[in-house]
Design a protein around this motif. Structure first.
Motif, PDB file in Angstrom:
ATOM      1  N   PHE A   1      -2.863  -0.418 -21.986  1.00 51.12           N
ATOM      2  CA  PHE A   1      -3.426  -0.463 -20.218  1.00 51.12           C
ATOM      3  C   PHE A   1      -3.935   0.355 -20.011  1.00 51.12           C
ATOM      4  O   PHE A   1      -3.055   1.525 -19.996  1.00 51.12           O
ATOM      5  N   ILE A   2      -4.316  -0.312 -19.233  1.00 49.29           N
ATOM      6  CA  ILE A   2      -5.308   0.935 -18.077  1.00 49.29           C
ATOM      7  C   ILE A   2      -4.452   0.614 -16.486  1.00 49.29           C
ATOM      8  O   ILE A   2      -5.585  -0.675 -15.836  1.00 49.29           O
ATOM      9  N   GLY A   3      -4.145   1.173 -16.051  1.00 54.04           N
ATOM     10  CA  GLY A   3      -4.686   0.583 -14.364  1.00 54.04           C
ATOM     11  C   GLY A   3      -4.479   2.421 -13.673  1.00 54.04           C
ATOM     12  O   GLY A   3      -5.313   3.130 -13.556  1.00 54.04           O
ATOM     13  N   GLU A   4      -5.168   2.060 -12.614  1.00 53.74           N
ATOM     14  CA  GLU A   4      -6.154   2.800 -12.053  1.00 53.74           C
ATOM     15  C   GLU A   4      -5.621   2.782 -10.385  1.00 53.74           C
ATOM     16  O   GLU A   4      -5.490   1.638  -9.639  1.00 53.74           O
ATOM     17  N   ASN A   5      -5.679   3.982  -9.056  1.00 55.80           N
ATOM     18  CA  ASN A   5      -4.932   3.261  -7.708  1.00 55.80           C
ATOM     19  C   ASN A   5      -5.764   5.186  -7.626  1.00 55.80           C
ATOM     20  O   ASN A   5      -6.273   5.898  -8.830  1.00 55.80           O
ATOM     21  N   VAL A   6      -5.776   4.704  -6.512  1.00 50.65           N
ATOM     22  CA  VAL A   6      -6.092   6.486  -5.460  1.00 50.65           C
ATOM     23  C   VAL A   6      -5.201   7.602  -5.843  1.00 50.65           C
ATOM     24  O   VAL A   6      -3.876   7.166  -5.995  1.00 50.65           O
ATOM     25  N   LYS A   7      -5.685   8.688  -6.315  1.00 46.14           N
ATOM     26  CA  LYS A   7      -5.386   9.636  -5.993  1.00 46.14           C
ATOM     27  C   LYS A   7      -3.478   9.916  -5.068  1.00 46.14           C
ATOM     28  O   LYS A   7      -2.604  10.319  -5.210  1.00 46.14           O
ATOM     29  N   GLY A   8      -3.479   9.453  -4.026  1.00 39.74           N
ATOM     30  CA  GLY A   8      -2.482   9.568  -3.384  1.00 39.74           C
ATOM     31  C   GLY A   8      -1.457   8.949  -3.559  1.00 39.74           C
ATOM     32  O   GLY A   8      -0.500   8.983  -3.304  1.00 39.74           O
ATOM     33  N   LEU A   9      -1.506   7.766  -4.189  1.00 37.95           N
ATOM     34  CA  LEU A   9      -0.524   7.453  -5.275  1.00 37.95           C
ATOM     35  C   LEU A   9       1.336   8.088  -5.879  1.00 37.95           C
ATOM     36  O   LEU A   9       1.706   8.339  -5.852  1.00 37.95           O
ATOM     37  N   PHE A  10      -0.224   9.563  -6.188  1.00 38.18           N
ATOM     38  CA  PHE A  10       0.978  10.579  -6.931  1.00 38.18           C
ATOM     39  C   PHE A  10       1.851  10.950  -5.380  1.00 38.18           C
ATOM     40  O   PHE A  10       3.265  11.371  -5.490  1.00 38.18           O
ATOM     41  N   THR A  11       1.940  10.698  -5.023  1.00 37.16           N
ATOM     42  CA  THR A  11       2.436  11.783  -3.295  1.00 37.16           C
ATOM     43  C   THR A  11       2.736  10.432  -2.321  1.00 37.16           C
ATOM     44  O   THR A  11       3.601  10.498  -1.404  1.00 37.16           O
ATOM     45  N   HIS A  12       2.752   9.323  -2.220  1.00 36.26           N
ATOM     46  CA  HIS A  12       2.827   7.664  -1.193  1.00 36.26           C
ATOM     47  C   HIS A  12       4.020   7.545  -1.243  1.00 36.26           C
ATOM     48  O   HIS A  12       5.242   7.835  -2.546  1.00 36.26           O
TER      49      HIS A  12
ATOM     50  N   ARG B   1     -15.181  10.888  -6.171  1.00 35.66           N
ATOM     51  CA  ARG B   1     -13.915  10.333  -6.968  1.00 35.66           C
ATOM     52  C   ARG B   1     -12.955  10.884  -7.449  1.00 35.66           C
ATOM     53  O   ARG B   1     -12.933  11.226  -8.621  1.00 35.66           O
ATOM     54  N   GLU B   2     -11.869  10.940  -6.794  1.00 40.24           N
ATOM     55  CA  GLU B   2     -10.720  11.362  -7.997  1.00 40.24           C
ATOM     56  C   GLU B   2      -9.767   9.719  -8.183  1.00 40.24           C
ATOM     57  O   GLU B   2      -9.692   8.812  -7.124  1.00 40.24           O
ATOM     58  N   ARG B   3      -9.511   9.230  -9.059  1.00 44.28           N
ATOM     59  CA  ARG B   3      -8.178   8.196  -9.587  1.00 44.28           C
ATOM     60  C   ARG B   3      -6.947   8.587 -10.272  1.00 44.28           C
ATOM     61  O   ARG B   3      -7.917   9.203 -11.227  1.00 44.28           O
ATOM     62  N   LEU B   4      -6.424   8.120  -9.969  1.00 49.07           N
ATOM     63  CA  LEU B   4      -4.939   8.531 -10.694  1.00 49.07           C
ATOM     64  C   LEU B   4      -5.100   7.136 -12.369  1.00 49.07           C
ATOM     65  O   LEU B   4      -5.078   6.524 -11.218  1.00 49.07           O
ATOM     66  N   ILE B   5      -4.882   8.094 -12.838  1.00 50.62           N
ATOM     67  CA  ILE B   5      -5.367   6.963 -14.353  1.00 50.62           C
ATOM     68  C   ILE B   5      -3.271   6.668 -15.193  1.00 50.62           C
ATOM     69  O   ILE B   5      -2.466   7.532 -14.763  1.00 50.62           O
ATOM     70  N   LEU B   6      -3.373   5.668 -15.584  1.00 48.61           N
ATOM     71  CA  LEU B   6      -2.149   4.983 -15.360  1.00 48.61           C
ATOM     72  C   LEU B   6      -2.220   4.718 -17.032  1.00 48.61           C
ATOM     73  O   LEU B   6      -3.148   3.968 -16.959  1.00 48.61           O
ATOM     74  N   VAL B   7      -2.076   5.155 -17.949  1.00 49.86           N
ATOM     75  CA  VAL B   7      -1.984   4.410 -19.211  1.00 49.86           C
ATOM     76  C   VAL B   7      -0.779   4.480 -20.179  1.00 49.86           C
ATOM     77  O   VAL B   7       0.230   5.123 -20.281  1.00 49.86           O
TER      78      VAL B   7
END
Length: 408
Positions: A178-189, A226-232
């Motif tokens: 699976f791939i989930g994507e989110n805002v970069k800010g999730l790293f530090t949320h 644009r910057e996106r956090l990618i979860l694989v």
């Protein structure tokens, strides 16, 4: 000697011209003067890791990847179809797209009548009928705050959030990856706690997470910063193959607003006319004074005070305010409201916000992709989308992984 001008270097290294000049003064990166213009030798740029990656790009080989068989996917939070379209370009077949917002669903159905679009709140959707029948699940889940007080910080603790339903779909369908994507800010949320809950949740449902990575769209043939956090995540029974997944290869150059608007590498003709919003009279008069690539700081002090009001006295750069884009640089992140004061996206040459089609081109939607709903709804769909070319690159990375594990 291969030389690059200061704009090309600024874009490549993602630093300002001001920073480049500071580096020239302190000896970190010395320009070569050519006809009085600052240029930089390619060899001197290879000290930067990102320059190495771009100059040694394998994009031309990467885009030759084709599926060895028909790989299927479920797309969640599908929006106006940026991720779904990119995945389709990579050769992935969609069996279901779920989206709650009616105008976005209209856009999906209008452009792809054969897609199976389910217009409903994800919390109402039962995915069990797709168990063991789908290879891939993708989606950009909205990030909501989780409660941590006295909890075990896992899957059950995400109940009531949209991430819970993203993970529930994966748990019910059991895709290979699976791939989930989110805002970069999730790293530090929430000081990193939110991401820790997500990581534990993924572990709880039987998946191994590749270390999350922030991808900058501008390195993947998207003329936008644009910057996106990618979860694989890879299903545990396949996790021994985790090293076979590689993030996408970068494109061999950084594209600009000019590439989005003019005939060239991205589009076979100049951008056409389309709907757009206008500035009020006084705002337009003030924005007329902002040079290409500039912002409120380029105004005279009296106009700064008038435009900024109380914000004039607050700290911080606030460089998004009264911001005019530059044809020579990638655009700032495309937003849902291009004329909003805090997230200004003024056309580089004309004193007006970007039109719907200009915004869509910066998100790398094809001109044939038509957005449905009122003008404001169209802007919102575009602003919320995953850039199509970034999704295409991610799609190719998934196809590459699937090809590798099925060859065994």
């Amino acid at each position: 000697m291969e030389l690059f001008n200061e704009y090309e270097v600024s874009n490549l290294l993602d630093v300002s011209i001001h920073r480049l000049n500071a580096w020239a003064n302190n000896g970190k990166l010395i320009p070569v003067k050519s006809n009085g213009v600052k240029q930089y030798d390619k060899q001197s740029l290879l000290r930067f890791e990102i320059a190495k990656e771009v100059f040694n790009s394998e994009w031309d080989e990467f885009i030759k990847i084709k599926p060895n068989r028909e790989y299927t996917s479920i797309e969640l939070f599908a929006g106006a179809g940026g991720m779904a379209l990119g995945m389709e370009m990579a050769g992935v077949e969609h069996v279901l797209l779920n989206e709650f917002e009616k105008n976005a669903c209209k856009t999906l159905r209008y452009n792809r009548p054969k897609w199976n679009v389910l217009e409903d709140d994800i919390q109402n959707v039962d995915f069990l009928e797709y168990k063991d029948k789908v290879d891939i699940v993708t989606g950009g889940f909205p990030c909501q705050a989780f409660s941590h007080a006295g909890k075990k910080l896992g899957f059950e603790d995400t109940r009531g959030t949209l991430f819970f339903d993203f993970a529930r779909c994966i748990n019910e369908v059991k895709p290979k990856i699976f791939i989930g994507e989110n805002v970069k800010g999730l790293f530090t949320h929430d000081k990193g706690k939110t991401l820790e809950v997500i990581k534990q949740s993924i572990k709880d449902i039987g998946y191994t997470l590749i270390e999350p990575r922030v991808l900058k769209a501008m390195y993947y043939k998207v003329p936008q910063k644009r910057e996106r956090l990618i979860l694989v995540g890879i299903r545990n029974d396949l996790a021994k193959n985790i090293e076979k997944y590689t993030f996408p290869s970068k494109y061999h150059k950084v594209l600009t607003v000019s590439d989005a608007f003019k005939k060239g590498e991205l589009y076979d003709k100049n951008v056409g006319k389309s709907e757009g919003v206008e500035y009020p009279k006084r705002k337009k008069e003030i924005m007329e004074k902002v040079p290409e690539g500039g912002n409120w700081k380029n105004l005279t002090d009296d106009l700064q005070r008038e435009y900024m009001n109380g914000s004039y006295f607050l700290g911080g750069g606030k460089t998004g305010l009264a911001r005019r884009l530059s044809m020579k640089k990638p655009a700032l992140t495309i937003v849902c409201s291009p004329a909003m004061k805090q997230t200004e996206r003024c056309h580089p040459k004309e004193t007006r916000p970007l039109t719907v089609r200009e915004s869509a081109r910066i998100q790398t939607f094809p001109d044939s992709w038509e957005f449905q709903g009122a003008k404001g709804q169209q802007y919102k769909q575009i602003g919320n989308a995953v850039p199509v070319n970034l999704a295409y690159a991610l799609g190719l990375s998934l196809v590459d992984f699937m090809n590798k594990i099925e060859q065994e």
